[in-house]
Design an enzyme around this catalytic site. Structure first.
Site, PDB file in Angstrom:
ATOM      1  N   GLU A   1       0.685  -0.009  -4.682  1.00 44.11           N
ATOM      2  CA  GLU A   1      -0.684   0.785  -4.952  1.00 44.11           C
ATOM      3  C   GLU A   1      -0.089   2.347  -4.789  1.00 44.11           C
ATOM      4  OE1 GLU A   1      -3.835   3.371  -3.125  1.00 44.11           O
ATOM      5  OE2 GLU A   1      -2.134   2.452  -2.262  1.00 44.11           O
TER       6      GLU A   1
ATOM      7  N   HIS B   1       0.866  -1.277  -0.147  1.00 38.81           N
ATOM      8  CA  HIS B   1      -0.071  -0.093   0.098  1.00 38.81           C
ATOM      9  C   HIS B   1       1.140   1.137  -0.101  1.00 38.81           C
ATOM     10  CE1 HIS B   1      -2.868   2.693   2.340  1.00 38.81           C
ATOM     11  NE2 HIS B   1      -3.127   2.701   1.072  1.00 38.81           N
TER      12      HIS B   1
ATOM     13  N   ASP C   1      -1.838   6.652  -5.265  1.00 37.67           N
ATOM     14  CA  ASP C   1      -2.886   7.792  -5.592  1.00 37.67           C
ATOM     15  C   ASP C   1      -2.742   8.749  -6.397  1.00 37.67           C
ATOM     16  OD1 ASP C   1      -4.565   6.550  -2.984  1.00 37.67           O
ATOM     17  OD2 ASP C   1      -2.364   7.102  -2.090  1.00 37.67           O
TER      18      ASP C   1
ATOM     19  N   GLU D   1      -4.977   4.246  -7.928  1.00 39.37           N
ATOM     20  CA  GLU D   1      -6.276   5.065  -7.452  1.00 39.37           C
ATOM     21  C   GLU D   1      -6.440   6.233  -7.623  1.00 39.37           C
ATOM     22  OE1 GLU D   1      -8.767   6.351  -3.556  1.00 39.37           O
ATOM     23  OE2 GLU D   1      -7.093   4.921  -3.187  1.00 39.37           O
TER      24      GLU D   1
ATOM     25  N   HIS E   1      -1.479  10.829  -1.557  1.00 41.39           N
ATOM     26  CA  HIS E   1      -2.808  10.474  -1.090  1.00 41.39           C
ATOM     27  C   HIS E   1      -3.605  11.527  -0.698  1.00 41.39           C
ATOM     28  CE1 HIS E   1      -5.567   8.923   2.115  1.00 41.39           C
ATOM     29  NE2 HIS E   1      -5.675   8.213   1.472  1.00 41.39           N
TER      30      HIS E   1
END
Length: 310
Positions: free
Chosen positions: A86, A59, A88, A169, A101
């Site tokens: 992952e 993450h 953002d 994301e 993020h």
């Protein structure tokens, strides 16, 4: 076991919302450009879950041990043997996509010291030149002083160099009209929308069902995921435009996971479940017993040791 700097121990677990997805076989990279392992296609997360071995996703990179969403964090994930990372994506004032993020720069950079009169320090209120000059590492530990907020293109190039895979994301798309098209454009320019990347190395997700639907409409070949926990009755609607449902681990049960698996997603394969955010062994084993396909974690080594994943 990696041990994060003591000064970052509390901070690294604050403010995490998470987003990651299930996927395919893992590489055991030993350095930039080196890799072992095999590529497989969509749906192998579910295949592994059937064997009781969930995929482990780093993450925001190995964010328990390096500053989140930085190149250092994905490099460390690679060094630890983790294939999937992952991130953002948000957008600057002058239209550059960046990997961060929060929609504010305050928590993970020195923006308050550099620009004290510009509260609340929203990402969308700063140019790329301003953001790229911020220190995004010192908050985590002195050894990361000078780490920067990467642009999406910089991030993609590093993931590619590392032979890693990406769960991307789209963050708060309501703040950034057209970000879905722009994200796809940057992915295309970086070589991430060819057949191999699309089939084996990329998943696009969002907490916004509308955003996921837009991405699916623009690129029906892409694997997509919705972040959340729809009711069992609503799941068939999501299956029309997405392949995975990625819920917070406290919101699910074995019956719910089974209900997702019973559906076929947008690509005609059994839908997958990748849960977040799990950082301890007991919870990892609990969700493993529920049958999840993947586990999204800040501490991927802890979860791997607990569930036998990779």
């Amino acid at each position: 076991m990696y041990v994060r700097p003591a000064a970052a121990a509390a901070a690294a677990f604050l403010g995490f919302t998470l987003t990651l997805l299930g996927g395919t076989a893992s590489y055991a990279a030993t350095g930039p450009g080196s890799t072992t392992g095999t590529d497989t296609g969509i749906g192998t997360g579910a295949d592994r879950a059937a064997l009781g071995v969930p995929v482990v996703y780093a993450h925001r990179g190995a964010s328990a041990y390096a500053p989140e969403n930085t190149l250092d964090a994905i490099d460390l994930a690679m060094q630890m043997g983790f294939d999937w990372v992952e991130n953002d994506v948000q957008r600057t004032k002058d239209g550059v996509l960046v990997v961060i993020h929060d929609d504010t720069l305050a928590r993970t950079t020195d923006v308050e010291q550099r620009f004290p009169g510009r509260a609340p320090w929203k990402v969308q209120d700063f140019t790329w030149a301003e953001i790229s000059g911020l220190d995004a590492g010192s908050w985590f530990g002195d050894e990361y002083a000078g780490a920067s907020v990467p642009s999406l293109r910089q991030y993609l190039d590093r993931v590619q160099r590392n032979r890693q895979r990406l769960l991307l994301e789209i963050k708060k798309p309501e703040l950034y009209p057209g970000i879905e098209e722009q994200t796809l454009k940057v992915l295309d320019e970086a070589g991430w929308l060819d057949a191999r990347h699309v089939a084996q190395r990329l998943v696009v997700q969002s907490f916004s069902a509308d955003s996921v639907r837009i991405v699916h409409g623009l690129r029906p070949d892409l694997v997509t995921a919705f972040l959340g926990t729809p009711t069992v009755a609503d799941l068939p609607r999501y299956a029309e435009f997405t392949d995975r449902i990625n819920p917070w681990h406290t919101t699910i049960s074995a019956d719910w996971v089974s209900a997702v698996h019973d559906l076929r997603g947008a690509h005609g394969k059994a839908m997958e479940v990748d849960t977040w955010i799990v950082d301890d062994a007991a919870t990892a084993r609990k969700v493993q017993a529920m049958g999840v396909d993947g586990i999204i974690t800040n501490a991927p080594d802890v979860v791997r040791d607990a569930v036998g994943g990779f």
